[in-house]
Design an enzyme around this catalytic site. Structure first.
Site, PDB file in Angstrom:
ATOM      1  N   VAL A 135      -5.889  -0.780  -0.863  1.00  0.00           N
ATOM      2  CA  VAL A 135      -4.764  -1.612  -1.272  1.00  0.00           C
ATOM      3  C   VAL A 135      -3.490  -0.930  -0.781  1.00  0.00           C
ATOM      4  O   VAL A 135      -3.505   0.251  -0.407  1.00  0.00           O
ATOM      5  CB  VAL A 135      -4.696  -1.804  -2.810  1.00  0.00           C
ATOM      6  CG1 VAL A 135      -5.850  -2.658  -3.296  1.00  0.00           C
ATOM      7  CG2 VAL A 135      -4.667  -0.459  -3.526  1.00  0.00           C
ATOM      8  N   SER A 136      -2.388  -1.668  -0.795  1.00  0.00           N
ATOM      9  CA  SER A 136      -1.144  -1.130  -0.245  1.00  0.00           C
ATOM     10  C   SER A 136      -0.362  -0.278  -1.228  1.00  0.00           C
ATOM     11  O   SER A 136       0.409   0.586  -0.822  1.00  0.00           O
ATOM     12  CB  SER A 136      -0.254  -2.276   0.255  1.00  0.00           C
ATOM     13  OG  SER A 136      -0.837  -2.901   1.381  1.00  0.00           O
ATOM     14  N   SER A 137      -0.529  -0.530  -2.540  1.00  0.00           N
ATOM     15  CA  SER A 137       0.288   0.188  -3.514  1.00  0.00           C
ATOM     16  C   SER A 137      -0.512   0.540  -4.767  1.00  0.00           C
ATOM     17  O   SER A 137      -1.566  -0.051  -5.039  1.00  0.00           O
ATOM     18  CB  SER A 137       1.502  -0.655  -3.910  1.00  0.00           C
ATOM     19  OG  SER A 137       1.082  -1.842  -4.560  1.00  0.00           O
TER      20      SER A 137
END
Length: 221
Positions: free
Chosen positions: A65-67
């Site tokens: 995931v990005s964050s």
């Protein structure tokens, strides 16, 4: 790190005598390696290959995931892969949960995984969606893995690829190209200014040459 065997240890493992090991080395049947003191030794890999034992290659579940705020999505990805593997009797040897943009190719866990692919340690990698592995250039990475006999198995679950991530990545790409375009425009303006100055300087020099030539002509007449 690979285990190192002395001649006696290797002989015991193979169920033969030290003299047999030495003879096999001379006959090039099982060639020993040599240390700085010129003493024979064998690596685990070499002995396993001689015994016909293939090294175990890992099956990896990879989720990204990005964050940090998307940890629930990260768990969802991993659960989806595990459920898929369990239903088919596939054992997952390693679970890699990564946090970072799909545009970032400096992700430590991701690069470590690629290093292990290159070293021949990975048999297959499960991901829920292509962009979980890399936002762009997936085909290149798939080809890279295939060259090292590793398969990337994409389960095609679009629910694990949030739309907001794509929007954020697209904004990042637009921002990068906008900055580059702005830089190119500034560079273009500077070139035009420099060319204009050079042109004015050249015109001034030509005028001076013309005046000096005219003065010489007048003196000679």
């Amino acid at each position: 790190m690979s285990r190192i065997y002395k001649v006696g240890e290797a002989a015991k493992l193979l169920g033969v005598s030290r003299s047999t090991m030495q003879r096999w080395d001379r006959e090039k049947r099982l060639v020993a390696q040599r240390n700085v003191a010129n003493r024979r030794y064998y690596t685990q890999e070499r002995l396993d290959a001689f015994r016909g034992i293939k090294p175990h290659r890992k099956t990896v579940a990879y989720a990204r995931v990005s964050s940090i705020g998307q940890k629930e999505n990260l768990r969802h990805q991993m659960a989806f892969i595990i459920e898929y593997a369990n239903a088919r009797g596939i054992i997952i040897d390693e679970h890699v949960e990564d946090i970072g943009s799909g545009l970032n190719y400096n992700r430590k866990k991701w690069n470590k995984l690629l290093d292990e692919v290159e070293a021949g340690k990975i048999e297959r990698i499960f991901v829920t969606y292509k962009d979980r592995f890399a936002r762009f250039g997936f085909d290149w990475f798939e080809h890279f893995c295939a060259k090292h006999d590793t398969k990337i198995i994409v389960l095609n679950n679009p629910e694990t690829s949030p739309d907001e991530e794509m929007v954020e990545d697209l904004i990042s790409v637009i921002h990068v190209f906008s900055c580059r375009l702005y830089g190119l425009r500034r560079y273009g303006r500077k070139i035009r200014r420099d060319l204009k100055k050079e042109g004015e300087k050249s015109d001034h020099q030509n005028q001076n040459i013309s005046i000096k030539t005219q003065s010489k002509d007048e003196e000679g007449s």
